[in-house]
Scaffold this motif. Structure first.
Motif, PDB file in Angstrom:
ATOM      1  N   VAL A  45     -12.518   1.863  -8.588  1.00 21.44           N
ATOM      2  CA  VAL A  45     -13.341   1.673  -7.384  1.00 21.44           C
ATOM      3  C   VAL A  45     -13.166   2.806  -6.365  1.00 21.44           C
ATOM      4  CG1 VAL A  45     -13.588  -0.813  -7.609  1.00 21.44           C
ATOM      5  CG2 VAL A  45     -11.572   0.104  -6.458  1.00 21.44           C
ATOM      6  N   LEU A  46     -12.102   3.605  -6.498  1.00 16.71           N
ATOM      7  CA  LEU A  46     -11.920   4.717  -5.558  1.00 16.71           C
ATOM      8  C   LEU A  46     -12.110   6.080  -6.227  1.00 16.71           C
ATOM      9  CD1 LEU A  46      -9.141   5.355  -6.851  1.00 16.71           C
ATOM     10  CD2 LEU A  46      -8.080   4.349  -4.871  1.00 16.71           C
ATOM     11  N   THR A  47     -12.562   6.051  -7.471  1.00 18.07           N
ATOM     12  CA  THR A  47     -12.699   7.306  -8.218  1.00 18.07           C
ATOM     13  C   THR A  47     -13.682   8.265  -7.540  1.00 18.07           C
ATOM     14  OG1 THR A  47     -12.130   6.241 -10.284  1.00 18.07           O
ATOM     15  CG2 THR A  47     -13.410   8.267 -10.451  1.00 18.07           C
ATOM     16  N   SER A  57      -3.635  14.117  -5.106  1.00 24.65           N
ATOM     17  CA  SER A  57      -2.957  13.083  -5.906  1.00 24.65           C
ATOM     18  C   SER A  57      -1.704  12.579  -5.198  1.00 24.65           C
ATOM     19  CB  SER A  57      -2.651  13.608  -7.302  1.00 24.65           C
ATOM     20  OG  SER A  57      -1.902  14.805  -7.228  1.00 24.65           O
ATOM     21  N   ARG A  58      -0.586  13.272  -5.360  1.00 23.65           N
ATOM     22  CA  ARG A  58       0.629  12.912  -4.634  1.00 23.65           C
ATOM     23  C   ARG A  58       1.315  14.194  -4.183  1.00 23.65           C
ATOM     24  NH1 ARG A  58      -1.360   8.769  -4.026  1.00 23.65           N
ATOM     25  NH2 ARG A  58      -0.619   6.687  -4.589  1.00 23.65           N
ATOM     26  N   GLY A  59       1.873  14.158  -2.984  1.00 27.38           N
ATOM     27  CA  GLY A  59       2.501  15.347  -2.417  1.00 27.38           C
ATOM     28  C   GLY A  59       3.723  15.799  -3.190  1.00 27.38           C
ATOM     29  N   PRO A 111      -5.156  13.932   6.379  1.00 21.60           N
ATOM     30  CA  PRO A 111      -4.148  12.864   6.428  1.00 21.60           C
ATOM     31  C   PRO A 111      -4.337  11.765   5.369  1.00 21.60           C
ATOM     32  CG  PRO A 111      -5.759  12.513   8.151  1.00 21.60           C
ATOM     33  CD  PRO A 111      -6.205  13.738   7.396  1.00 21.60           C
ATOM     34  N   HIS A 112      -4.185  12.083   4.110  1.00 20.48           N
ATOM     35  CA  HIS A 112      -4.263  11.133   2.988  1.00 20.48           C
ATOM     36  C   HIS A 112      -5.476  10.190   3.112  1.00 20.48           C
ATOM     37  CE1 HIS A 112      -1.688   8.999  -0.281  1.00 20.48           C
ATOM     38  NE2 HIS A 112      -2.983   8.877  -0.523  1.00 20.48           N
ATOM     39  N   VAL A 113      -6.651  10.787   2.988  1.00 15.45           N
ATOM     40  CA  VAL A 113      -7.887  10.013   3.161  1.00 15.45           C
ATOM     41  C   VAL A 113      -8.754  10.000   1.897  1.00 15.45           C
ATOM     42  CG1 VAL A 113      -8.026  10.203   5.675  1.00 15.45           C
ATOM     43  CG2 VAL A 113      -8.963  12.058   4.272  1.00 15.45           C
ATOM     44  N   ASP A 146       0.847  -1.190   0.000  1.00 16.29           N
ATOM     45  CA  ASP A 146       0.000   0.000   0.000  1.00 16.29           C
ATOM     46  C   ASP A 146       0.880   1.237   0.000  1.00 16.29           C
ATOM     47  OD1 ASP A 146       0.374   1.099   2.696  1.00 16.29           O
ATOM     48  OD2 ASP A 146      -0.825  -0.590   3.419  1.00 16.29           O
ATOM     49  N   VAL A 147       0.255   2.411  -0.108  1.00 17.61           N
ATOM     50  CA  VAL A 147       1.034   3.624  -0.324  1.00 17.61           C
ATOM     51  C   VAL A 147       1.931   3.979   0.856  1.00 17.61           C
ATOM     52  CG1 VAL A 147      -0.560   4.623  -1.989  1.00 17.61           C
ATOM     53  CG2 VAL A 147      -0.878   5.101   0.436  1.00 17.61           C
ATOM     54  N   GLY A 148       1.717   3.337   1.975  1.00 15.30           N
ATOM     55  CA  GLY A 148       2.507   3.645   3.167  1.00 15.30           C
ATOM     56  C   GLY A 148       3.834   2.910   3.233  1.00 15.30           C
ATOM     57  N   PHE A 207      -2.661  -1.939  -2.881  1.00 13.19           N
ATOM     58  CA  PHE A 207      -3.961  -1.532  -2.340  1.00 13.19           C
ATOM     59  C   PHE A 207      -4.079  -0.012  -2.528  1.00 13.19           C
ATOM     60  CE2 PHE A 207      -6.345  -0.630   1.827  1.00 13.19           C
ATOM     61  CZ  PHE A 207      -7.583  -0.978   1.319  1.00 13.19           C
ATOM     62  N   ALA A 208      -4.084   0.414  -3.778  1.00 13.49           N
ATOM     63  CA  ALA A 208      -4.077   1.839  -4.136  1.00 13.49           C
ATOM     64  C   ALA A 208      -4.140   1.922  -5.648  1.00 13.49           C
ATOM     65  CB  ALA A 208      -2.793   2.510  -3.648  1.00 13.49           C
ATOM     66  N   VAL A 209      -4.568   3.066  -6.144  1.00  7.38           N
ATOM     67  CA  VAL A 209      -4.503   3.262  -7.596  1.00  7.38           C
ATOM     68  C   VAL A 209      -3.109   3.726  -7.999  1.00  7.38           C
ATOM     69  CG1 VAL A 209      -5.428   5.644  -7.614  1.00  7.38           C
ATOM     70  CG2 VAL A 209      -5.693   4.194  -9.616  1.00  7.38           C
ATOM     71  N   GLY A 210      -2.488   4.586  -7.165  1.00  5.98           N
ATOM     72  CA  GLY A 210      -1.123   5.045  -7.453  1.00  5.98           C
ATOM     73  C   GLY A 210      -0.137   3.938  -7.105  1.00  5.98           C
ATOM     74  N   TYR A 211       1.005   3.930  -7.788  1.00  2.00           N
ATOM     75  CA  TYR A 211       1.968   2.854  -7.505  1.00  2.00           C
ATOM     76  C   TYR A 211       3.395   3.398  -7.473  1.00  2.00           C
ATOM     77  CZ  TYR A 211       1.151   2.957 -12.535  1.00  2.00           C
ATOM     78  OH  TYR A 211       0.942   3.374 -13.823  1.00  2.00           O
TER      79      TYR A 211
HETATM   80  C1  GLV Z   1      -4.036   6.447  -2.756  1.00  2.00           C
HETATM   81  O1  GLV Z   1      -3.396   7.428  -2.625  1.00  2.00           O
HETATM   82  C2  GLV Z   1      -4.101   5.697  -3.956  1.00  2.00           C
HETATM   83  O2  GLV Z   1      -3.259   5.878  -4.850  1.00  2.00           O
HETATM   84  O3  GLV Z   1      -4.998   4.854  -4.055  1.00  2.00           O
END
Ligand code: GLV
Length: 327
Positions: free
Chosen positions: A108-110, A245-247, A292-294, A60-62, A83-87
Protein backbone atom coordinates in the motif's frame (compact mmCIF):
# COMPACT_ATOMS: atom_id res chain seq x y z
CA UNK A 1 -9.45 -17.87 21.30
CA UNK A 2 -12.21 -15.82 19.73
CA UNK A 3 -12.81 -12.11 20.09
CA UNK A 4 -15.26 -12.59 22.95
CA UNK A 5 -12.64 -14.34 25.06
CA UNK A 6 -9.75 -12.01 24.30
CA UNK A 7 -8.79 -9.01 26.42
CA UNK A 8 -7.60 -8.37 29.92
CA UNK A 9 -11.08 -8.38 31.44
CA UNK A 10 -12.53 -11.11 29.24
CA UNK A 11 -14.30 -8.40 27.20
CA UNK A 12 -13.17 -6.54 24.13
CA UNK A 13 -9.47 -6.99 23.39
CA UNK A 14 -7.17 -4.10 24.11
CA UNK A 15 -5.09 -2.51 21.33
CA UNK A 16 -2.30 -0.16 22.37
CA UNK A 17 -1.32 2.29 19.61
CA UNK A 18 2.18 3.34 20.63
CA UNK A 19 2.00 6.77 19.08
CA UNK A 20 -0.78 7.59 16.63
CA UNK A 21 -2.64 5.93 13.77
CA UNK A 22 -4.68 7.72 11.07
CA UNK A 23 -8.42 7.71 11.77
CA UNK A 24 -9.06 5.27 8.89
CA UNK A 25 -7.35 2.55 10.95
CA UNK A 26 -8.60 3.61 14.38
CA UNK A 27 -12.21 3.41 13.15
CA UNK A 28 -11.72 -0.20 12.02
CA UNK A 29 -10.05 -1.15 15.28
CA UNK A 30 -12.76 0.48 17.37
CA UNK A 31 -15.44 -1.67 15.73
CA UNK A 32 -13.89 -4.69 17.44
CA UNK A 33 -11.51 -3.59 20.18
CA UNK A 34 -10.86 -1.18 22.97
CA UNK A 35 -8.23 1.24 21.70
CA UNK A 36 -5.70 3.05 23.83
CA UNK A 37 -3.50 5.60 22.04
CA UNK A 38 -0.19 7.14 22.94
CA UNK A 39 1.10 10.25 21.22
CA UNK A 40 4.05 11.50 19.24
CA UNK A 41 6.85 12.24 21.71
CA UNK A 42 5.61 9.64 24.22
CA UNK A 43 8.23 8.74 26.83
CA UNK A 44 9.45 5.21 27.42
CA UNK A 45 7.83 5.25 30.84
CA UNK A 46 4.45 6.29 29.42
CA UNK A 47 4.79 3.60 26.76
CA UNK A 48 5.40 0.92 29.33
CA UNK A 49 2.14 1.87 31.03
CA UNK A 50 0.30 2.18 27.73
CA UNK A 51 1.07 -1.35 26.56
CA UNK A 52 0.45 -3.09 29.90
CA UNK A 53 -2.18 -5.79 29.41
CA UNK A 54 -2.52 -5.19 25.66
CA UNK A 55 -3.61 -7.98 23.31
CA UNK A 56 -2.15 -6.05 20.37
CA UNK A 57 0.44 -3.34 19.96
CA UNK A 58 0.50 -0.98 16.98
CA UNK A 59 4.10 0.09 16.46
CA UNK A 60 5.78 2.40 14.01
CA UNK A 61 9.29 3.16 12.81
CA UNK A 62 9.71 5.89 15.41
CA UNK A 63 9.66 3.54 18.42
CA UNK A 64 11.44 0.33 19.28
CA UNK A 65 9.41 -2.72 20.27
CA UNK A 66 12.08 -4.51 22.29
CA UNK A 67 12.16 -7.20 24.99
CA UNK A 68 11.50 -4.62 27.69
CA UNK A 69 8.31 -3.44 26.00
CA UNK A 70 7.16 -7.00 25.27
CA UNK A 71 7.65 -7.79 28.96
CA UNK A 72 5.68 -4.67 29.89
CA UNK A 73 2.79 -5.80 27.68
CA UNK A 74 2.57 -9.14 29.46
CA UNK A 75 1.49 -12.62 28.49
CA UNK A 76 -1.73 -11.61 26.75
CA UNK A 77 0.10 -9.95 23.87
CA UNK A 78 -0.65 -11.73 20.59
CA UNK A 79 0.37 -9.39 17.82
CA UNK A 80 2.65 -6.45 17.08
CA UNK A 81 1.21 -4.73 14.03
CA UNK A 82 3.73 -2.32 12.55
CA UNK A 83 2.50 0.81 10.81
CA UNK A 84 5.31 0.48 8.24
CA UNK A 85 6.65 -1.97 5.71
CA UNK A 86 10.07 -2.10 7.40
CA UNK A 87 10.25 -3.77 10.80
CA UNK A 88 13.80 -3.21 12.00
CA UNK A 89 12.29 -1.33 14.98
CA UNK A 90 10.84 -4.63 16.25
CA UNK A 91 12.58 -7.49 18.04
CA UNK A 92 11.09 -9.98 15.58
CA UNK A 93 13.07 -12.96 16.91
CA UNK A 94 11.94 -12.13 20.46
CA UNK A 95 8.32 -11.97 19.31
CA UNK A 96 8.67 -15.28 17.52
CA UNK A 97 10.10 -16.93 20.63
CA UNK A 98 7.14 -15.71 22.66
CA UNK A 99 4.63 -16.82 20.01
CA UNK A 100 3.66 -13.22 19.19
CA UNK A 101 2.78 -12.51 15.55
CA UNK A 102 4.40 -9.56 13.80
CA UNK A 103 2.76 -7.88 10.80
CA UNK A 104 3.59 -4.98 8.48
CA UNK A 105 2.11 -2.87 5.67
CA UNK A 106 3.61 -3.87 2.30
CA UNK A 107 2.21 -2.88 -1.13
CA UNK A 108 0.00 0.00 0.00
CA UNK A 109 2.99 2.36 0.31
CA UNK A 110 4.91 1.15 -2.72
CA UNK A 111 3.78 3.93 -5.08
CA UNK A 112 4.24 6.69 -2.50
CA UNK A 113 7.76 5.61 -1.54
CA UNK A 114 8.93 4.96 -5.10
CA UNK A 115 7.54 8.35 -6.15
CA UNK A 116 9.50 10.02 -3.37
CA UNK A 117 12.67 8.23 -4.49
CA UNK A 118 12.10 9.53 -8.03
CA UNK A 119 11.54 13.03 -6.63
CA UNK A 120 14.75 12.85 -4.62
CA UNK A 121 16.60 11.62 -7.68
CA UNK A 122 15.59 14.72 -9.64
CA UNK A 123 16.04 17.04 -6.66
CA UNK A 124 19.55 15.81 -5.93
CA UNK A 125 20.63 15.70 -9.59
CA UNK A 126 19.47 19.27 -10.23
CA UNK A 127 20.64 20.73 -6.89
CA UNK A 128 17.12 21.80 -5.84
CA UNK A 129 18.09 22.44 -2.24
CA UNK A 130 21.12 24.55 -2.98
CA UNK A 131 19.38 26.54 -5.72
CA UNK A 132 16.21 27.17 -3.73
CA UNK A 133 18.09 28.14 -0.59
CA UNK A 134 20.12 30.70 -2.54
CA UNK A 135 16.95 32.11 -4.07
CA UNK A 136 15.08 32.35 -0.75
CA UNK A 137 18.05 33.91 0.98
CA UNK A 138 18.56 36.57 -1.69
CA UNK A 139 21.77 35.15 -3.16
CA UNK A 140 20.37 34.62 -6.66
CA UNK A 141 21.44 37.50 -8.86
CA UNK A 142 20.10 36.25 -12.21
CA UNK A 143 20.59 33.58 -14.85
CA UNK A 144 24.18 32.44 -15.12
CA UNK A 145 25.82 30.27 -17.75
CA UNK A 146 27.47 28.16 -15.05
CA UNK A 147 24.80 28.57 -12.37
CA UNK A 148 23.45 25.47 -10.62
CA UNK A 149 24.62 23.05 -13.27
CA UNK A 150 23.45 19.56 -12.37
CA UNK A 151 23.24 16.11 -13.90
CA UNK A 152 20.83 14.91 -16.58
CA UNK A 153 18.68 11.83 -16.07
CA UNK A 154 17.86 11.21 -19.73
CA UNK A 155 19.88 8.34 -21.08
CA UNK A 156 21.59 7.72 -17.73
CA UNK A 157 22.27 4.34 -16.13
CA UNK A 158 20.21 3.70 -13.00
CA UNK A 159 21.25 1.20 -10.36
CA UNK A 160 18.49 -0.16 -8.15
CA UNK A 161 19.85 -1.85 -5.04
CA UNK A 162 17.17 -4.33 -3.98
CA UNK A 163 14.49 -4.99 -6.60
CA UNK A 164 11.63 -5.69 -4.20
CA UNK A 165 8.26 -4.00 -4.54
CA UNK A 166 9.49 -0.42 -4.05
CA UNK A 167 12.70 -0.89 -6.03
CA UNK A 168 10.71 -2.41 -8.88
CA UNK A 169 8.23 0.50 -8.89
CA UNK A 170 11.12 2.99 -8.85
CA UNK A 171 12.59 1.22 -11.88
CA UNK A 172 9.22 1.39 -13.69
CA UNK A 173 8.79 5.09 -12.97
CA UNK A 174 12.33 5.97 -14.02
CA UNK A 175 12.27 3.70 -17.10
CA UNK A 176 11.13 6.39 -19.59
CA UNK A 177 14.23 8.49 -18.80
CA UNK A 178 16.70 5.69 -18.25
CA UNK A 179 19.25 4.54 -20.79
CA UNK A 180 19.88 1.38 -18.80
CA UNK A 181 18.65 -0.16 -15.52
CA UNK A 182 20.86 -2.39 -13.41
CA UNK A 183 19.73 -4.13 -10.26
CA UNK A 184 20.92 -6.27 -7.40
CA UNK A 185 18.66 -8.82 -5.83
CA UNK A 186 18.94 -12.11 -3.97
CA UNK A 187 17.02 -13.78 -6.78
CA UNK A 188 16.78 -13.00 -10.50
CA UNK A 189 13.70 -11.03 -11.57
CA UNK A 190 12.89 -12.28 -15.07
CA UNK A 191 9.76 -10.07 -15.29
CA UNK A 192 11.78 -6.91 -14.64
CA UNK A 193 14.34 -8.09 -17.17
CA UNK A 194 11.79 -8.63 -19.92
CA UNK A 195 9.48 -5.70 -19.10
CA UNK A 196 12.06 -3.07 -18.15
CA UNK A 197 15.21 -4.39 -19.79
CA UNK A 198 16.78 -4.46 -16.32
CA UNK A 199 20.06 -6.32 -15.89
CA UNK A 200 20.97 -8.14 -12.68
CA UNK A 201 24.50 -7.66 -11.44
CA UNK A 202 26.67 -7.57 -8.30
CA UNK A 203 26.75 -4.50 -6.07
CA UNK A 204 30.32 -3.44 -7.01
CA UNK A 205 29.56 -3.61 -10.71
CA UNK A 206 26.25 -1.75 -10.27
CA UNK A 207 27.94 1.06 -8.33
CA UNK A 208 30.71 1.44 -10.87
CA UNK A 209 28.43 1.49 -13.90
CA UNK A 210 25.49 3.53 -12.57
CA UNK A 211 25.02 7.29 -12.76
CA UNK A 212 22.15 7.13 -10.25
CA UNK A 213 21.99 4.62 -7.42
CA UNK A 214 18.78 4.19 -5.44
CA UNK A 215 18.72 2.03 -2.31
CA UNK A 216 15.72 -0.23 -1.65
CA UNK A 217 17.12 -2.90 0.65
CA UNK A 218 15.79 -3.56 4.17
CA UNK A 219 17.51 -2.27 7.30
CA UNK A 220 19.09 -4.46 9.99
CA UNK A 221 22.55 -5.85 10.69
CA UNK A 222 22.90 -7.58 7.32
CA UNK A 223 22.83 -4.33 5.39
CA UNK A 224 24.45 -1.99 7.94
CA UNK A 225 26.96 0.38 6.26
CA UNK A 226 26.74 -1.51 2.97
CA UNK A 227 27.55 1.84 1.36
CA UNK A 228 30.86 3.08 2.77
CA UNK A 229 33.86 4.91 1.37
CA UNK A 230 34.78 2.42 -1.37
CA UNK A 231 31.18 2.12 -2.53
CA UNK A 232 30.74 5.91 -2.65
CA UNK A 233 33.95 6.22 -4.62
CA UNK A 234 32.64 3.61 -7.03
CA UNK A 235 29.52 5.75 -7.66
CA UNK A 236 31.88 8.65 -8.23
CA UNK A 237 31.97 12.38 -8.76
CA UNK A 238 29.33 12.35 -11.47
CA UNK A 239 27.07 9.95 -9.61
CA UNK A 240 24.07 10.43 -7.34
CA UNK A 241 23.02 8.35 -4.33
CA UNK A 242 19.37 8.22 -3.25
CA UNK A 243 18.25 6.53 -0.05
CA UNK A 244 14.60 6.09 0.89
CA UNK A 245 15.03 2.72 2.64
CA UNK A 246 16.90 2.83 5.96
CA UNK A 247 19.63 5.20 7.09
CA UNK A 248 21.69 2.35 8.50
CA UNK A 249 22.58 1.22 4.96
CA UNK A 250 24.91 4.18 4.47
CA UNK A 251 27.89 5.30 6.51
CA UNK A 252 26.78 8.89 7.04
CA UNK A 253 30.22 10.28 7.91
CA UNK A 254 31.71 8.76 4.75
CA UNK A 255 28.83 10.11 2.69
CA UNK A 256 29.33 13.62 4.05
CA UNK A 257 33.06 13.51 3.37
CA UNK A 258 32.54 12.15 -0.18
CA UNK A 259 30.24 15.12 -0.89
CA UNK A 260 32.59 17.56 0.80
CA UNK A 261 35.60 16.29 -1.20
CA UNK A 262 33.59 16.16 -4.45
CA UNK A 263 34.19 12.43 -4.73
CA UNK A 264 30.38 12.00 -5.02
CA UNK A 265 28.16 14.10 -7.29
CA UNK A 266 25.08 14.52 -5.08
CA UNK A 267 22.81 12.73 -2.64
CA UNK A 268 19.11 12.63 -1.81
CA UNK A 269 18.19 11.16 1.56
CA UNK A 270 14.93 10.49 3.36
CA UNK A 271 16.31 8.29 6.15
CA UNK A 272 19.08 8.46 8.79
CA UNK A 273 20.88 5.92 10.96
CA UNK A 274 19.52 7.09 14.30
CA UNK A 275 16.31 9.01 13.65
CA UNK A 276 15.22 11.64 14.42
CA UNK A 277 18.85 12.64 14.79
CA UNK A 278 20.32 13.94 11.52
CA UNK A 279 24.12 13.77 11.50
CA UNK A 280 25.55 17.31 11.61
CA UNK A 281 28.03 16.50 8.89
CA UNK A 282 25.14 15.70 6.54
CA UNK A 283 23.34 18.93 7.43
CA UNK A 284 26.51 20.76 6.46
CA UNK A 285 27.36 18.70 3.36
CA UNK A 286 27.01 20.31 -0.08
CA UNK A 287 24.81 18.98 -2.94
CA UNK A 288 22.62 17.05 -0.56
CA UNK A 289 18.81 17.06 -0.33
CA UNK A 290 17.53 15.93 3.07
CA UNK A 291 13.92 15.00 3.84
CA UNK A 292 12.42 13.95 7.19
CA UNK A 293 11.48 10.28 6.49
CA UNK A 294 8.37 10.99 4.42
CA UNK A 295 8.52 8.12 1.90
CA UNK A 296 5.02 6.86 2.65
CA UNK A 297 3.56 10.26 3.52
CA UNK A 298 0.69 10.55 1.04
CA UNK A 299 -2.93 10.57 2.22
CA UNK A 300 -3.68 7.51 0.10
CA UNK A 301 -0.77 5.49 1.42
CA UNK A 302 -1.11 6.43 5.07
CA UNK A 303 -4.86 5.66 5.13
CA UNK A 304 -4.35 2.31 3.42
CA UNK A 305 -1.47 1.50 5.76
CA UNK A 306 -3.68 2.30 8.76
CA UNK A 307 -6.46 0.05 7.47
CA UNK A 308 -3.99 -2.78 6.88
CA UNK A 309 -2.61 -2.35 10.40
CA UNK A 310 -6.16 -2.77 11.73
CA UNK A 311 -6.94 -5.76 9.49
CA UNK A 312 -3.73 -7.44 10.65
CA UNK A 313 -4.66 -6.94 14.31
CA UNK A 314 -8.23 -8.13 13.95
CA UNK A 315 -7.24 -11.22 11.96
CA UNK A 316 -4.73 -12.37 14.59
CA UNK A 317 -7.15 -11.72 17.45
CA UNK A 318 -9.75 -13.73 15.53
CA UNK A 319 -7.33 -16.62 15.24
CA UNK A 320 -6.98 -16.12 11.49
CA UNK A 321 -3.95 -15.64 9.28
CA UNK A 322 -3.23 -11.86 9.02
CA UNK A 323 -3.11 -10.34 5.51
CA UNK A 324 0.51 -9.15 5.91
CA UNK A 325 2.45 -11.42 8.25
CA UNK A 326 6.15 -11.02 9.02
CA UNK A 327 6.23 -13.94 11.45
C1 GLV B 1 8.75 3.38 6.54
O1 GLV B 1 9.89 3.69 6.58
C2 GLV B 1 8.29 2.06 6.36
O2 GLV B 1 9.07 1.10 6.51
O3 GLV B 1 7.10 1.90 6.07
Amino acid sequence: MDMAEAGTDGGRPLVAIMRALPEAGVELLEERCEVRSGHVGITREELTELVAGADAIVGDVGEKVDAELLDAAGDGLRVVSNFAVGYDNIDVAGCERRGIRVTNTPDVLTDATAELAVGLTYAAARLFHHAETDLREGRWTGWEPEGYVGLELSGATFGVVGLGRIGRRYAELIRPAAGRILYTSRSPKPDAESELGAEQTELDDLLTRSDFVSLHAPGGEETRDMIGRDELDAIGERGVLVNTSRGTLVDAAELASALEDRRLGAAGLDVYPNEPEVPTELLEAPRCVLLPHVGSATRTARDEMARLVARNVVAVLDGEEPPAPVV
